[in-house]
Design a protein around this motif. Structure first.
Motif, short mmCIF file in Angstrom:
data_model
loop_
_atom_site.label_atom_id
_atom_site.label_comp_id
_atom_site.label_asym_id
_atom_site.label_seq_id
_atom_site.Cartn_x
_atom_site.Cartn_y
_atom_site.Cartn_z
N GLY A 1 0.83 -1.21 0.00
CA GLY A 1 0.00 0.00 0.00
C GLY A 1 0.86 1.26 0.00
O GLY A 1 0.67 2.17 -0.80
N ALA A 2 1.88 1.28 0.90
CA ALA A 2 2.74 2.47 0.98
C ALA A 2 3.55 2.63 -0.31
O ALA A 2 3.82 3.75 -0.75
CB ALA A 2 3.67 2.35 2.18
N GLY A 3 3.92 1.49 -0.92
CA GLY A 3 4.64 1.55 -2.20
C GLY A 3 3.77 2.19 -3.27
O GLY A 3 4.25 3.02 -4.07
N PHE A 4 2.49 1.85 -3.28
CA PHE A 4 1.59 2.46 -4.26
C PHE A 4 1.46 3.95 -4.02
O PHE A 4 1.56 4.76 -4.95
CB PHE A 4 0.20 1.79 -4.22
N ALA B 1 -11.20 8.24 -5.75
CA ALA B 1 -10.44 7.19 -6.43
C ALA B 1 -11.42 6.10 -6.85
O ALA B 1 -12.28 5.70 -6.06
CB ALA B 1 -9.39 6.61 -5.49
N VAL B 2 -11.28 5.62 -8.09
CA VAL B 2 -12.06 4.46 -8.55
C VAL B 2 -11.09 3.32 -8.76
O VAL B 2 -10.06 3.48 -9.43
CB VAL B 2 -12.83 4.79 -9.85
N LEU B 3 -11.41 2.18 -8.14
CA LEU B 3 -10.56 1.00 -8.30
C LEU B 3 -11.26 -0.03 -9.17
O LEU B 3 -12.41 -0.40 -8.88
CB LEU B 3 -10.27 0.37 -6.92
N LEU B 4 -10.60 -0.48 -10.23
CA LEU B 4 -11.13 -1.55 -11.06
C LEU B 4 -10.51 -2.84 -10.53
O LEU B 4 -9.30 -3.02 -10.63
CB LEU B 4 -10.74 -1.31 -12.53
N GLY B 5 -11.35 -3.70 -9.93
CA GLY B 5 -10.85 -4.94 -9.33
C GLY B 5 -11.03 -4.93 -7.83
O GLY B 5 -11.12 -3.85 -7.21
N GLY B 6 -11.08 -6.13 -7.25
CA GLY B 6 -11.29 -6.23 -5.81
C GLY B 6 -10.49 -7.38 -5.22
O GLY B 6 -10.86 -7.97 -4.21
N ILE C 1 -4.17 -1.44 -1.86
CA ILE C 1 -4.17 -0.07 -2.40
C ILE C 1 -5.33 0.71 -1.80
O ILE C 1 -5.17 1.86 -1.37
CB ILE C 1 -4.25 -0.11 -3.95
N ALA C 2 -6.52 0.10 -1.75
CA ALA C 2 -7.70 0.80 -1.24
C ALA C 2 -7.49 1.25 0.20
O ALA C 2 -7.77 2.41 0.54
CB ALA C 2 -8.93 -0.11 -1.34
N LEU C 3 -6.94 0.36 1.04
CA LEU C 3 -6.76 0.73 2.45
C LEU C 3 -5.71 1.82 2.61
O LEU C 3 -5.85 2.70 3.47
CB LEU C 3 -6.41 -0.51 3.28
N ALA C 4 -4.70 1.81 1.76
CA ALA C 4 -3.68 2.87 1.84
C ALA C 4 -4.26 4.21 1.38
O ALA C 4 -3.98 5.25 1.96
CB ALA C 4 -2.47 2.48 0.98
N LEU C 5 -5.11 4.19 0.34
CA LEU C 5 -5.72 5.43 -0.15
C LEU C 5 -6.71 6.00 0.86
O LEU C 5 -6.79 7.21 1.05
CB LEU C 5 -6.43 5.18 -1.49
#
Ligand SMILES: NC(=O)c1ccc[n+]([C@@H]2O[C@H](COP(=O)([O-])OP(=O)(O)OC[C@H]3O[C@@H](n4cnc5c(N)ncnc54)[C@H](OP(=O)(O)O)[C@@H]3O)[C@@H](O)[C@H]2O)c1
Length: 279
Positions: free
Chosen positions: A103-106, A122-127, A134-138
């Motif tokens: 997450g931090a790397g992203f 932010a829109v994430l394609l995929g789960g 990534i979602a938790l870091a954002l």
């Protein structure tokens, strides 16, 4: 005394991490070596015991072991706890500490392109696993998250997890929609595009100020990124995310600052060689 590090996963032949880390050790004169080990799902516990017995100082963990390794560890950092997944293990005073740098790397890979995160969309394609980290870091950076996953239930589960950690999230159909005109950061985290195949839907009409990231590293430019460019968006592939999860793991293990440029060049060199051999 030489230190030993590794990456474990199944499959593992494709991993660019040994080349990246070993180039970093060479650049700074660190007496260490980094290897890759093919560890099948049924062999994870034995592999962890083996690495400890052989005196490894730490290792990276990739698919499919990022969650299954947790019960085999002594403690988790807050990053690993939040993600519910471990990509880096450090042996400290004989104890196995699980950490997560994905997450931090992203975040590090995109922060230079965005004028802050707080309150933006932010829109994430995929789960899947990558989307989760990534979602938790954002969310931690204060972004609002909208998840579009092919299997709707998995998207809903991720929304619940984000809410559990105090974030704001919604989910929707894996398709174009109103979100296209109200998105600051679009992140493509599915495996679609790994074989140069077209993305299942078009993002025509997307807000032209959007930063579009496809976390796939190879091919360098997926069909989604090509379309985003045509729409006037800034684009980024997954190379920097891979680089920074690696430099953060390095710093967790060895302290100090990892040699980012040397590690980036090592990644690029390996990718170029692969393209050459493929052709
Ligand atoms: N740059 C980096 O450092 C980095 C790090 C990690 C991962 N990655 C890349 O990220 C990608 C995903 O990795 P992961 O660990 O998240 O894998 P994963 O946990 O297996 O998740 C795969 C995701 O892709 C979706 N998907 C697969 N095939 C699809 C299709 N035909 N149409 C629509 N959606 C589809 C899945 O949707 P369903 O839930 O519907 O199956 C799921 O959301 C891989 O390409 C990997 O190489 C890059």
């Amino acid at each position: 005394m030489e230190k030993h590090y590794a990456v474990i996963g199944d499959p593992i032949e494709h991993s660019l991490s040994p080349g990246m880390h070993n180039a970093g050790y060479a650049a700074l004169g660190v007496n260490a070596e980094y290897q890759r080990f093919h560890v099948k799902p049924g062999q994870l516990a034995e592999a962890v015991e083996g690495l400890c017995a052989l005196g490894y100082s730490g290792w990276n963990v990739t698919l499919p072991h990022k969650e299954h390794i947790i019960p085999l560890l002594d403690s988790l950092t807050p990053e690993a706890k939040r993600a519910g997944a471990v990509n880096t293990v450090k042996i400290h005073e004989g104890k196995r500490i699980g950490h997560n740098t994905d997450g931090a790397g992203f975040i590090r890979s995109v922060e230079g392109y965005l004028n802050g995160f707080k309150g933006k969309n932010a829109v994430l394609l995929g789960g899947g696993g990558a989307a989760k980290g990534i979602a938790l870091a954002l969310v931690e950076q204060g972004m609002n998250i909208h998840i579009l996953n092919r299997t709707r239930e998995k998207g809903i589960e991720l929304v619940e997890l984000i809410k559990h950690w105090g974030g704001t999230a919604t989910s929707g159909e894996f398709a174009p929609g109103d979100w296209l005109t109200d998105v600051d950061l679009l992140v493509q985290t599915t495996s679609v595009g790994l074989h140069d195949e077209p993305f299942p839907f078009s993002i025509k009409g997307i807000f032209s100020q959007t930063l579009v990231v496809d976390i796939i590293v190879n091919p360098k430019e997926t069909s989604l990124l090509k379309e985003a460019k045509k729409q006037g968006c800034r684009v980024l592939n997954g190379l920097d995310m891979l680089l920074y999860q690696g430099t953060l793991a390095w710093e967790f293990w060895l302290g100090g600052q990892a040699p980012v440029e040397e590690m980036r060049q090592a990644l690029k060199k390996q990718l170029l060689q692969r393209m050459f051999y493929k052709g």
